[in-house]
Enzyme design. Structure first.
Site, short mmCIF file in Angstrom:
data_model
loop_
_atom_site.label_atom_id
_atom_site.label_comp_id
_atom_site.label_asym_id
_atom_site.label_seq_id
_atom_site.Cartn_x
_atom_site.Cartn_y
_atom_site.Cartn_z
CG HIS A 93 -0.50 0.03 2.53
ND1 HIS A 93 -0.25 1.19 3.21
CD2 HIS A 93 -0.19 -0.98 3.40
CE1 HIS A 93 0.18 0.91 4.44
NE2 HIS A 93 0.23 -0.40 4.58
CG ASP A 121 2.59 0.27 7.82
OD1 ASP A 121 2.19 -0.18 6.74
OD2 ASP A 121 1.92 0.22 8.88
CD GLU A 164 -3.02 -1.44 5.46
OE1 GLU A 164 -3.05 -2.51 6.07
OE2 GLU A 164 -2.58 -0.37 5.97
CD GLU A 165 -1.39 2.18 7.81
OE1 GLU A 165 -2.06 1.76 8.77
OE2 GLU A 165 -0.23 1.79 7.57
CG HIS A 201 1.25 2.83 12.51
ND1 HIS A 201 -0.12 2.75 12.56
CD2 HIS A 201 1.62 2.13 11.41
CE1 HIS A 201 -0.56 2.03 11.53
NE2 HIS A 201 0.48 1.63 10.82
CO CO Z 1 0.79 -1.32 6.39
#
Ligand code: CO
Length: 384
Positions: A90, A203, A237-238, A348
């Site tokens: 993503h 991420d 996605e998040e 994150h």
């Molecule tokens: Co991710």
């Protein structure tokens, strides 16, 4: 007072050392990681990342399609007519959204994706407004005016704000900032000892980079695969795997491989009861996450291939993490699907750390699996 001046001296030394360090000597892969992680792309605002992804795939001569949300679906060249394998990562990262501007020029926000409250104050951010990026600081109320009883508290979201240097709402507006604008962390890519890289947004820019590297090596003709590989860079996605939910209909996969930032739990305070990956241990595979349990035959296939190739592969059993592989798994009547990771510390947040060897091994493993999958193998993995 003495402690403060000592701190100042240390800070000045650090600044001098950083300024004196030679420019980072990066290979093509590291430069791609740098470009991808420095780009701002909170959920729903993936434009700058999408530009890089499309540029890279076009360079390879791939055909590009989009779903209705802005996910990128790329196929070929070097892609055969065998089973359709969806490889996905993503483009979005956790960020913020401007909520409203106070008359005094300070900005309130909402979070996009999962943030610990204590990670929000005392950081630098980029607000992507209509007049271009604007640096913002999430100010920390100084210790000098914080009552003793509040010094160890985690502040609620409502008390945190962004400061862009403006003195009024009119000045903020003149900077091109409006409610609804995206806000991304600012934390430039930096090389660390032991082949480790620090940056924001691993991420899932690390997954995007694994995908792009594998696509490049396959399209350059070094590697033959009997499959129709569909490379998918998803959006949002998040905030609930939204781009995977829509792009999977275009990819129409027989089998899916999601590539993610894994959860390294190899630092003080992290425990194996939470996650089991570590930096330097090779890529990981989620054996359980909060969105899916991987297909067991495909899981074993990955571990067998890794063993044959001498590539380390770590299992990770965790909860509190969902990923795009789950949308492939539940596509149509259901498909075999796994989630492969590059172990990442402190995701994150403003600065996570990965290890280059884990990244390279993840690319090697992905290619080894893609070259071994074929019609009969996919049929075997899909059956019961
Ligand atoms: Co991710």
């Amino acid at each position: 007072m003495i402690r403060d001046s000592k701190l100042l001296v240390i800070l000045i030394c650090v600044v001098v050392v950083v300024a004196m360090a030679p420019a980072q000597d990066l290979d093509r892969t590291a430069r791609l990681l740098e470009e991808l992680t420095n780009a701002a792309g909170p959920p729903g605002f993936e434009g700058p990342v999408r530009e890089i992804v499309v540029r890279e795939f076009e360079e390879l001569g791939a055909a590009i399609e989009y779903d209705g949300l802005g996910s990128v679906i790329a196929t070929g060249p070097g892609s055969a007519d065998g089973p359709r394998i969806m490889v996905t990562a993503h483009m979005d990262e956790v960020g913020l959204m401007v909520q409203y501007v106070r008359p005094d020029g300070f900005i309130r926000f909402k979070t996009l994706g999962g943030w610990l409250r204590q990670a929000l104050p005392d950081q630098r951010w980029v607000i992507v407004g209509s007049a271009g990026p604007v640096l913002a600081v999430s100010g920390l109320r100084t210790i000098h005016v914080t009552p003793t009883g509040e010094r160890n508290q985690v502040w609620p979201l409502e008390q945190i704000f962004l400061d862009v240097g403006a003195r009024s709402a009119q000045e903020v507006e003149a900077m091109g900032i409006r409610p609804g604008d995206p806000v991304a962390p600012w934390s430039p890519f930096t090389v660390m000892p032991n082949g480790r890289y620090a940056a924001k947004g691993w991420d899932d820019r690390v997954g995007i980079a694994v995908m792009l590297e594998a696509a490049r090596r396959i399209s350059e003709g070094e590697i033959q695969t009997p499959n129709r590989i569909v490379w998918v860079a998803t959006v949002q996605e998040e905030i609930g795997l939204r781009g995977a939910q829509t792009s999977v209909y275009i990819a129409d996969p027989d089998l899916g491989i999601s590539i993610e930032a894994g959860v390294a739990a190899d630092y003080p305070g992290a425990r194996p009861e939470q996650a089991q990956e570590r930096l330097g241990g090779g890529p990981g595979m989620f054996l359980l996450d909060s969105s899916m349990i991987p297909n067991t035959k495909l899981r074993d296939f990955f571990f067998d291939v890794a063993e044959e190739e001498g590539i380390p592969l770590q299992g990770d059993v965790l909860t509190g993490y969902g990923e795009d592989g789950a949308e492939i798994q539940r596509y149509d009547t259901g498909r075999p699907s796994v989630n492969i990771t590059v172990p990442t510390r402190y995701l994150h947040s403003h600065t996570g750390i990965i290890q280059r060897s884990d990244f390279d091994h993840a690319v090697d493993l992905l290619i080894a699996v893609l070259t071994r999958l074929d019609g009969s193998t996919v049929e075997r993995l899909s059956g019961f």
